[in-house]
Design an enzyme around this catalytic site. Structure first.
Site, mmCIF file in Angstrom:
data_model
loop_
_atom_site.group_PDB
_atom_site.id
_atom_site.type_symbol
_atom_site.label_atom_id
_atom_site.label_comp_id
_atom_site.label_asym_id
_atom_site.label_seq_id
_atom_site.Cartn_x
_atom_site.Cartn_y
_atom_site.Cartn_z
ATOM 1 N N ARG A 7 32.892 -86.975 -41.668
ATOM 2 C CA ARG A 7 33.945 -86.369 -40.850
ATOM 3 C C ARG A 7 35.231 -87.193 -40.946
ATOM 4 O O ARG A 7 36.326 -86.663 -41.050
ATOM 5 C CB ARG A 7 33.507 -86.226 -39.386
ATOM 6 C CG ARG A 7 34.651 -85.757 -38.501
ATOM 7 C CD ARG A 7 34.267 -85.293 -37.089
ATOM 8 N NE ARG A 7 33.037 -85.792 -36.563
ATOM 9 C CZ ARG A 7 32.888 -86.981 -35.943
ATOM 10 N NH1 ARG A 7 33.925 -87.772 -35.767
ATOM 11 N NH2 ARG A 7 31.713 -87.362 -35.516
ATOM 12 N N TYR A 51 52.945 -66.455 -38.452
ATOM 13 C CA TYR A 51 51.591 -66.011 -38.799
ATOM 14 C C TYR A 51 50.837 -65.612 -37.524
ATOM 15 O O TYR A 51 50.898 -66.324 -36.515
ATOM 16 C CB TYR A 51 50.878 -67.150 -39.538
ATOM 17 C CG TYR A 51 49.446 -66.855 -39.866
ATOM 18 C CD1 TYR A 51 49.126 -65.955 -40.873
ATOM 19 C CD2 TYR A 51 48.413 -67.456 -39.161
ATOM 20 C CE1 TYR A 51 47.801 -65.661 -41.171
ATOM 21 C CE2 TYR A 51 47.087 -67.182 -39.450
ATOM 22 C CZ TYR A 51 46.789 -66.277 -40.458
ATOM 23 O OH TYR A 51 45.481 -65.993 -40.740
ATOM 24 N N ASP A 89 55.331 -74.538 -42.369
ATOM 25 C CA ASP A 89 54.159 -73.877 -42.959
ATOM 26 C C ASP A 89 54.582 -73.381 -44.342
ATOM 27 O O ASP A 89 55.366 -72.450 -44.473
ATOM 28 C CB ASP A 89 53.715 -72.717 -42.050
ATOM 29 C CG ASP A 89 52.419 -72.068 -42.518
ATOM 30 O OD1 ASP A 89 52.152 -72.081 -43.740
ATOM 31 O OD2 ASP A 89 51.679 -71.528 -41.674
ATOM 32 N N LYS A 98 44.934 -69.912 -49.506
ATOM 33 C CA LYS A 98 45.818 -68.983 -50.196
ATOM 34 C C LYS A 98 46.124 -69.500 -51.610
ATOM 35 O O LYS A 98 45.221 -69.672 -52.391
ATOM 36 C CB LYS A 98 47.065 -68.752 -49.339
ATOM 37 C CG LYS A 98 46.773 -68.539 -47.841
ATOM 38 C CD LYS A 98 46.007 -67.273 -47.525
ATOM 39 C CE LYS A 98 45.464 -67.202 -46.102
ATOM 40 N NZ LYS A 98 46.408 -67.427 -45.013
#
Ligand SMILES: *Cc1c(COP(=O)(O)O)cnc(C)c1O
Length: 385
Positions: A49, A101, A173, A198
């Protein structure tokens, strides 16, 4: 050594770095945990992690591509945005684009409703609206350019300058363009976030995200929070993303070439009421886009001159363009923002953001452009029927 060009960084990242077996392509480390050589002797990686060699390779690649000081790879794009929000304190103010978004809108609005932060959604291309939002001394300004789904463009350098005057961080972003076409840190941004789902991965087979920071101090704080809240990405998805990333430059070039061909066709179709693409000289953000981007990308939206039945006929008439969310993969996609990506927004909020019921968003893929145009022509014939 001079800084390598973007395509070279993407292709070469991690190549030839394996010291154990001299594998050309770096190996995938799936192990959850790592052995301590001796009591009190903490290894570079101890628990996945907090750190993983494969993820670290992707973090280095994205740091190099965006020209940052460090990065945290997260388990999705929303986790990247949530990680940035971990930097805030209770009551802090956030300025976000009114057409951001859908998932970002939902997160910010829900947290604002809980009273955790104050969020102001503004049209950042309106200088007065931006100035009055900044006058309230926000801690964070979120920028999305080109925006989703209307491809509105804002001036990153200008917003950074104004936001820094009031002591706010700017996070951009950069999902819609990728570092192949826009590098916000060089324009003054403090952080860049990506949905690597993406263009960066580019093959629609993982979800992932990243935050890239301009300073090592911010990068270290983000890494601390990434481990603390469990936002970090897993090794396998990092490996997949590194694999996809290597062809980013080649993909983006072909995506853009196909987009030019599709646009030239769409401009001849009477049923297209309005086209949204920053590469068009009629687009209000064209000049800024030409200045701050190194290409206009492969996302475009259009409004059909029809009703909701017509939209349904048009979509049913497509066979190559799949009706699906997401973008930036090798395959072409069509999305109806009103009922899909932006359904979390009320009708009023959609109308205010300019999302018409007949608006469709296209992600132009890597199929042959002639086939894409033929597919669209079939759909326009179905619309007229
Ligand atoms: C997809 C997307 C996100 C969210 O990313 P996920 O990987 O789906 O969590 C954030 N911003 C933009 C612009 C996106 O397109």
């Amino acid at each position: 050594m001079t800084r390598k060009k973007t395509d070279t960084i993407a292709v070469r990242t991690g190549i030839g770095t394996d010291t154990q077996h001299h594998a050309v392509v770096p190996p995938l480390y799936l192990s959850t945990n790592y052995r301590f050589p001796a009591l009190g002797d903490v290894p570079t990686y101890d628990y996945a992690r907090g750190g993983n060699p494969t993820r670290a390779q992707l973090e280095q690649a994205l740091t190099d591509l965006e020209g940052g000081a460090g990065a945290v790879v997260t388990n999705c794009g929303m986790a990247a945005i949530n990680l940035v929000l971990s930097l805030l304190n209770a009551g802090d103010k956030i300025v976000a684009p009114h057409d951001c978004y859908g998932g970002t809108y939902r997160l910010l609005e829900s947290r604002a409703k809980q009273g955790i932060w104050q969020v102001k959604f503004v049209d950042q291309s309106d200088p007065d609206a931006l100035a009055s939002a900044l006058a309230e001394s926000p801690t964070l300004v979120l920028v999305e350019t080109p925006s989703n789904p209307l491809l509105r463009v804002v001036d990153i350098a200008d917003i950074c300058q104004q936001a820094h005057q009031v002591g706010a961080w700017v996070v951009v972003d950069n999902t819609f363009l990728s570092p192949a076409l826009q590098q916000p840190l060089a324009l003054g941004a403090d952080m860049v976030v990506h949905s690597t789902t993406k263009f960066i991965n580019g093959h629609s087979d993982i979800v992932g995200g990243a935050v890239i920071a301009a300073t090592s101090e911010l990068a270290e704080t983000l890494a601390w929070w990434g481990n603390c809240i469990g936002a970090t990405g897993n090794a396998f998805d990092s490996y997949m993303t590194l694999r996809g990333l290597r062809t980013l430059g080649a993909r983006v070039k072909q995506h853009q070439q196909n987009t030019q061909a599709v646009l030239a066709y769409l401009q001849t179709v009477p049923a297209v009421r309005q086209l949204y693409y920053p590469g068009l000289t009629t687009h209000p953000g064209h000049e800024i886009a030409a200045r701050q981007q190194s290409g206009f990308g492969s996302m475009l939206s259009l409004e059909l001159d029809t009703d909701s039945d017509g939209v349904a006929r048009f979509i049913a008439g497509l066979s190559l363009f799949a009706l699906a969310e997401s973008l930036g993969g090798v395959e072409s996609l069509v999305t109806h923002p009103g009922s899909m990506t932006h359904r979390a927004m009320s009708d009023a909020a959609q109308a205010e953001a300019g999302i018409a019921p007949t608006l469709l968003r296209f992600s132009i893929g890597l199929e042959d452009a002639d086939d894409l145009i033929a597919d669209l022509a079939n759909a326009f014939a179905a619309l007229a029927a």
